[in-house]
Design a protein around this motif. Structure first.
Motif, mmCIF file in Angstrom:
data_model
loop_
_atom_site.group_PDB
_atom_site.id
_atom_site.type_symbol
_atom_site.label_atom_id
_atom_site.label_comp_id
_atom_site.label_asym_id
_atom_site.label_seq_id
_atom_site.Cartn_x
_atom_site.Cartn_y
_atom_site.Cartn_z
ATOM 1 N N GLY A 3 0.817 -1.205 0.000
ATOM 2 C CA GLY A 3 0.000 0.000 0.000
ATOM 3 C C GLY A 3 0.853 1.257 0.000
ATOM 4 N N ARG A 4 0.566 2.196 -0.920
ATOM 5 C CA ARG A 4 1.274 3.466 -1.003
ATOM 6 C C ARG A 4 0.353 4.553 -0.460
ATOM 7 N NH1 ARG A 4 2.658 8.866 -1.806
ATOM 8 N NH2 ARG A 4 4.670 9.044 -2.892
ATOM 9 N N GLY B 197 1.398 10.778 4.809
ATOM 10 C CA GLY B 197 1.537 9.970 6.015
ATOM 11 C C GLY B 197 2.739 9.041 5.973
ATOM 12 N N GLU B 198 2.999 8.416 7.084
ATOM 13 C CA GLU B 198 4.083 7.450 7.218
ATOM 14 C C GLU B 198 3.522 6.120 7.730
ATOM 15 O OE1 GLU B 198 7.192 7.652 6.354
ATOM 16 O OE2 GLU B 198 7.134 9.748 5.692
ATOM 17 N N PRO B 199 4.115 4.996 7.359
ATOM 18 C CA PRO B 199 5.183 4.891 6.362
ATOM 19 C C PRO B 199 4.649 5.114 4.951
ATOM 20 C CG PRO B 199 4.461 2.706 7.007
ATOM 21 C CD PRO B 199 3.711 3.674 7.880
ATOM 22 N N LYS B 200 5.534 5.539 4.073
ATOM 23 C CA LYS B 200 5.129 5.818 2.696
ATOM 24 C C LYS B 200 4.595 4.552 2.033
ATOM 25 C CE LYS B 200 7.032 7.838 -1.567
ATOM 26 N NZ LYS B 200 8.261 8.407 -2.179
ATOM 27 N N TYR B 201 5.329 3.436 2.216
ATOM 28 C CA TYR B 201 4.901 2.141 1.687
ATOM 29 C C TYR B 201 4.695 1.176 2.844
ATOM 30 C CZ TYR B 201 6.002 3.530 -3.104
ATOM 31 O OH TYR B 201 6.011 4.153 -4.318
ATOM 32 N N THR C 67 11.409 -6.096 -5.676
ATOM 33 C CA THR C 67 11.409 -6.831 -4.417
ATOM 34 C C THR C 67 10.481 -6.102 -3.454
ATOM 35 O OG1 THR C 67 13.352 -5.610 -3.675
ATOM 36 C CG2 THR C 67 13.731 -7.736 -4.741
ATOM 37 N N LEU C 68 10.139 -6.751 -2.379
ATOM 38 C CA LEU C 68 9.081 -6.253 -1.501
ATOM 39 C C LEU C 68 9.651 -5.704 -0.200
ATOM 40 C CD1 LEU C 68 6.719 -9.223 -2.246
ATOM 41 C CD2 LEU C 68 6.637 -6.948 -3.258
ATOM 42 N N GLY C 69 10.370 -4.592 -0.331
ATOM 43 C CA GLY C 69 10.914 -3.934 0.849
ATOM 44 C C GLY C 69 12.042 -4.700 1.494
ATOM 45 N N THR C 70 12.689 -5.559 0.717
ATOM 46 C CA THR C 70 13.801 -6.348 1.260
ATOM 47 C C THR C 70 14.882 -6.451 0.205
ATOM 48 O OG1 THR C 70 14.412 -8.472 2.234
ATOM 49 C CG2 THR C 70 12.815 -8.545 0.459
ATOM 50 N N ALA C 71 16.100 -6.772 0.635
ATOM 51 C CA ALA C 71 17.178 -6.977 -0.324
ATOM 52 C C ALA C 71 16.873 -8.190 -1.188
ATOM 53 C CB ALA C 71 18.503 -7.172 0.421
#
Length: 555
Positions: free
Chosen positions: A215-216, A221-225, A279-283
């Motif tokens: 979700g963006r 607001g925070e978090p952005k994603y 990728t989904l917020g991960t390395a």
């Protein structure tokens, strides 16, 4: 995690599957005697050399050597992992995939989770159509309605109970929403919607099922994603946003571009670049890379040129090294300051963006550039430091041509002979492999090999009486042969394909598939007599060898 799929279910699934129907649903087959033929779907050809045997449940291409079972075909053609291929084949046959229950860990039923996630996606999409502010935001970002529909983009409205009121009518439904990661528990009791006032991006698995959301936030607001938490159906170290859509858009992916966010993927697709994933917020993990290389031979990482982008690129490089087998390519593209793929493709279009990718740095160039920035190669001490910095990285590479070439390149930089440098760096890690059951050193036809081939082609021969002492014969492949005899004797219903599938996760599998691809040259009746002769002769040879050893010791 779901429990293991029972072996007897896999046996029955492969035995029941009509391989002609499975392959015929994806490529055109033409009957040729007892078999079917086609132009191979795995390499370009004009004259059909791809054959399918309904009797064996096996396919083989005489042009490129591709072969396997119905499950193997789905894994290769649809780029599926083994479990996904089992699920796909089960769906084609209209059966559910059972799981073995791990008694120590309660298992969450996954079918209701997929249903809840699909219903949530539908509600979010409806909300998007009814919310002008969300539609305007996507238009400002350059996304059109076709792209939004293709990716299933939606909108989660403000408020704490949008999904709860619609999908959480009772405690059972609420528990499923919680298990799906769509709601969260309050410290004071009760639940609230996890996603609020956000543009919603459904994350799909390789079969197109929604497993999570990203979700963006619409405002500041925070978090952005915000991503879904890990659940029984979603593991962020495995899934890649946009991979399912990319494979649907292009049957053959010559290259996949890895970018940082959902908006980058969707914006690139909107402008005609359909081969981007995120990728989904991960390395980038080893599992990500394995999935990428199942779909393509070239991966290009696209990062911002700032410090965070360079750090992310270096982590990606380190994770890529163990996966750099011959034929695979990895490159790195760094964007100008203040730009991202979304802004660039809107400014330059697909053609301009693809031109940038052509100048992306190969992994080897990027690796040496970064290491040389930490060492003064004009001095002997600096060259020694360069070699020492490179040592742990090169040791991650699997043995092969790529490792040899990169070692040669490093040897030039440090002004040292390649052989000497290789000795200093140490050997490459080697996987443990079982020795294949093939021909013995004498060059004579192997009795073990022939017995295995006959048994693979005619599994019912497993009822053949096994001479006492066969398991004590010391010869290459005898352990595999006795295992095959044991399996077929205990499971007389297995066909050739199901028998090979028993070895799917083992290194012997490719050798067994190669044997099954060969013509046994005899029918079942003659094969039965020949197999019995092979087993008897092997046992006699074993006895003769042991007797000779005893005589030698006595002398």
């Amino acid at each position: 995690m779901a429990g293991r799929i029972p072996q007897d279910f896999i046996d029955d699934l492969v035995a029941r599957a009509d391989i002609v129907e499975v392959i015929g649903s994806r490529t055109r087959l033409k009957k040729a005697g007892r078999e079917y033929k086609a132009c191979c779907p795995f390499h370009g050809e004009k004259t059909p050399s791809f054959t399918v045997s309904p009797e064996k449940g096996f396919y083989h291409c005489f042009g490129c050597g591709a072969h396997g079972t119905a499950l193997g075909f789905l894994m290769e053609f649809d780029r599926l992992e083994f479990v996904e291929a089992v699920e796909e084949l089960a769906q084609m046959l209209g059966v559910d995939v059972p799981r073995e229950q791990d008694r120590s860990t309660p298992r969450t039923p996954v079918s209701p989770l997929y249903e809840q996630l699909a219903q949530a996606a539908s509600l979010y999409q409806q909300c998007l159509r009814e919310t002008d502010a969300a539609v305007d935001y996507l238009r400002e970002r350059g996304l059109d309605g076709q792209t939004a529909r293709r990716f299933g983009i939606g909108y989660a409205p403000p408020g704490w109970d949008f999904l709860l009121r619609r999908l959480g009518a009772n405690s059972g439904d609420q528990q499923q929403l919680l298990s799906a990661g769509l709601i969260a528990a309050r410290d004071s009791g009760g639940y609230y919607d996890r996603f609020r006032d956000r543009i919603m991006f459904p994350i799909r698995d390789s079969r197109g099922r929604i497993v999570a959301f990203g979700g963006r936030v619409l405002g500041d607001g925070e978090p952005k994603y915000l991503n879904s938490p890990e659940t029984a159906v979603f593991h962020k170290g495995r899934e890649l946003y946009g991979l399912y859509e990319a494979r649907r858009a292009e049957r053959k992916l010559d290259r996949i571009v890895v970018v940082e966010g959902y908006m980058d993927v969707t914006s690139l697709a909107c402008h005609g670049v359909h081969n981007a994933v995120a990728t989904l917020g991960t390395a980038t993990t080893a599992e990500h890379l394995r999935r990428l290389f199942r779909a393509t031979r070239e991966v290009v990482f696209c990062f911002d040129g700032d410090r965070a982008g360079r750090e992310a690129a270096w982590r990606a490089l380190q994770n890529c090294l163990p996966e750099m087998r011959d034929g695979r390519q990895v490159r790195f593209s760094f964007l100008p300051d203040g730009e991202d793929p979304d802004s660039l493709v809107r400014a330059e279009g697909a053609e301009g963006f693809n031109e940038r990718l052509k100048s992306a740095l190969p992994l080897s160039d990027y690796l040496l550039r970064e290491l040389k920035s930490q060492a003064d190669t004009t001095s002997m001490d600096g060259r020694a430091r360069l070699a020492e910095l490179a040592r742990p990285l090169l040791q991650l590479l699997p043995d092969g041509v790529y490792r040899e070439l990169l070692t040669d390149r490093l040897a030039e930089e440090v002004q040292l002979g390649a052989d000497r440098l290789q000795r200093l760096l140490g050997p490459a890690p080697r996987p443990t492999r079982s020795r294949p059951a093939n021909r013995p050193a004498t060059g004579r036809p192997s009795l073990v090999r022939r017995a295995i081939q006959l048994l693979l082609n005619y599994p019912a021969l497993g009822a053949t009486p096994v001479p006492a002492g066969l398991s004590r014969v010391e010869q290459k492949g005898i352990a595999v042969l006795t295992e095959l005899l044991d399996i077929t004797a205990k499971n007389p219903h297995l066909n050739s394909a199901a028998l090979v599938e028993r070895f799917r996760q083992r290194p012997e599998c490719r050798h067994l598939e190669a044997l099954l691809a060969e013509d046994p040259l005899v029918g079942e009746e003659a094969a039965g007599k020949e197999l019995a002769d092979c087993l008897t002769r092997l046992t006699e040879l074993g006895q003769e060898r042991r007797l000779a050893e005893l005589v030698a010791k006595a002398a």
